[in-house]
Write a protein that holds these residues in place. Structure first.
Motif, PDB file in Angstrom:
ATOM      1  N   ALA A  35       0.940  -1.343  -0.243  1.00  0.00           N
ATOM      2  CA  ALA A  35      -0.462  -0.013   0.286  1.00  0.00           C
ATOM      3  C   ALA A  35       0.649   1.075   0.039  1.00  0.00           C
ATOM      4  O   ALA A  35       0.293   2.608  -0.858  1.00  0.00           O
ATOM      5  N   LYS A  64       3.060   2.206  -1.925  1.00  0.00           N
ATOM      6  CA  LYS A  64       3.601   2.586  -3.181  1.00  0.00           C
ATOM      7  C   LYS A  64       2.070   3.332  -3.597  1.00  0.00           C
ATOM      8  O   LYS A  64       3.058   4.241  -4.906  1.00  0.00           O
ATOM      9  N   PHE A  65       0.973   3.058  -2.554  1.00  0.00           N
ATOM     10  CA  PHE A  65       0.074   4.221  -3.008  1.00  0.00           C
ATOM     11  C   PHE A  65       0.443   5.195  -2.385  1.00  0.00           C
ATOM     12  O   PHE A  65      -1.297   5.206  -1.700  1.00  0.00           O
ATOM     13  N   PRO A  66       0.413   6.533  -1.530  1.00  0.00           N
ATOM     14  CA  PRO A  66       0.234   7.298  -0.701  1.00  0.00           C
ATOM     15  C   PRO A  66      -0.346   8.418  -0.718  1.00  0.00           C
ATOM     16  O   PRO A  66      -1.160   8.420   0.097  1.00  0.00           O
ATOM     17  N   GLU A  67      -0.803   8.428  -2.331  1.00  0.00           N
ATOM     18  CA  GLU A  67      -1.943   8.898  -2.654  1.00  0.00           C
ATOM     19  C   GLU A  67      -3.326   8.840  -2.002  1.00  0.00           C
ATOM     20  O   GLU A  67      -4.165   9.535  -2.246  1.00  0.00           O
ATOM     21  N   LEU A  68      -3.592   7.669  -2.213  1.00  0.00           N
ATOM     22  CA  LEU A  68      -4.465   6.834  -1.474  1.00  0.00           C
ATOM     23  C   LEU A  68      -5.015   6.184   0.065  1.00  0.00           C
ATOM     24  O   LEU A  68      -5.736   5.008   0.056  1.00  0.00           O
ATOM     25  N   GLN A  69      -3.753   6.203   1.031  1.00  0.00           N
ATOM     26  CA  GLN A  69      -3.759   5.849   2.069  1.00  0.00           C
ATOM     27  C   GLN A  69      -4.525   6.768   3.189  1.00  0.00           C
ATOM     28  O   GLN A  69      -5.225   6.187   4.221  1.00  0.00           O
TER      29      GLN A  69
END
Length: 140
Positions: free
Chosen positions: A124, A126-131
């Motif tokens: 997860a 790898k997708f900091p904008e979705l955390q």
């Protein structure tokens, strides 16, 4: 802890049939009680399944089926998202709901980011904008 309280209105719920004004008034008072206590995060009612669609996947291909869904025995009518200290407190709030006969409220804890094992957290990351959406961004 966040919990969803999922309302299943029972077999009497029909498309286009709204609850009577007394039930709506009681439900609004209950919603205000949740809000005034500071535990309410969100709530919504849902249109009936006859107005919805289901997307199923077989062999990796999506298949769309428009409602109503004759095989559905239980229909989700709406939800509350609350933040409380324990499952017991969530159940206590659900027990206060002015529900009618045959209505059921299912109480389910929301999975937080911190609940996942390290390999899931790493994937997860790898997708900091979705955390922020994934478990309210509670990365640990």
């Amino acid at each position: 802890m966040r919990f969803m309280m999922l309302m299943y209105p029972g077999p009497k719920a029909e498309a286009g049939v709204m609850p009577d004004d007394k039930l709506i008034a009681a439900m609004m008072a209950y919603n205000k009680e949740l809000a005034d206590a500071g535990v309410l995060l969100a709530l919504d009612g849902l249109h009936p399944p006859s107005m919805g669609a289901r997307v199923s996947f077989s062999g990796g291909k999506p298949k769309v089926t428009d409602g109503p869904f004759t095989e559905a025995k239980e229909v989700l009518g709406g939800y509350w998202m609350i933040q409380v200290k324990s499952k017991a407190e969530a159940v206590e709030w659900a027990s206060r709901c002015p529900a009618s006969d045959n209505e059921v409220i299912e109480v389910r804890q929301v999975q937080e980011f911190s609940d996942f094992p390290a390999d899931v957290k790493e994937a997860a990351a790898k997708f900091p904008e979705l955390q922020a959406q994934f478990g309210q961004g509670k990365a640990s």
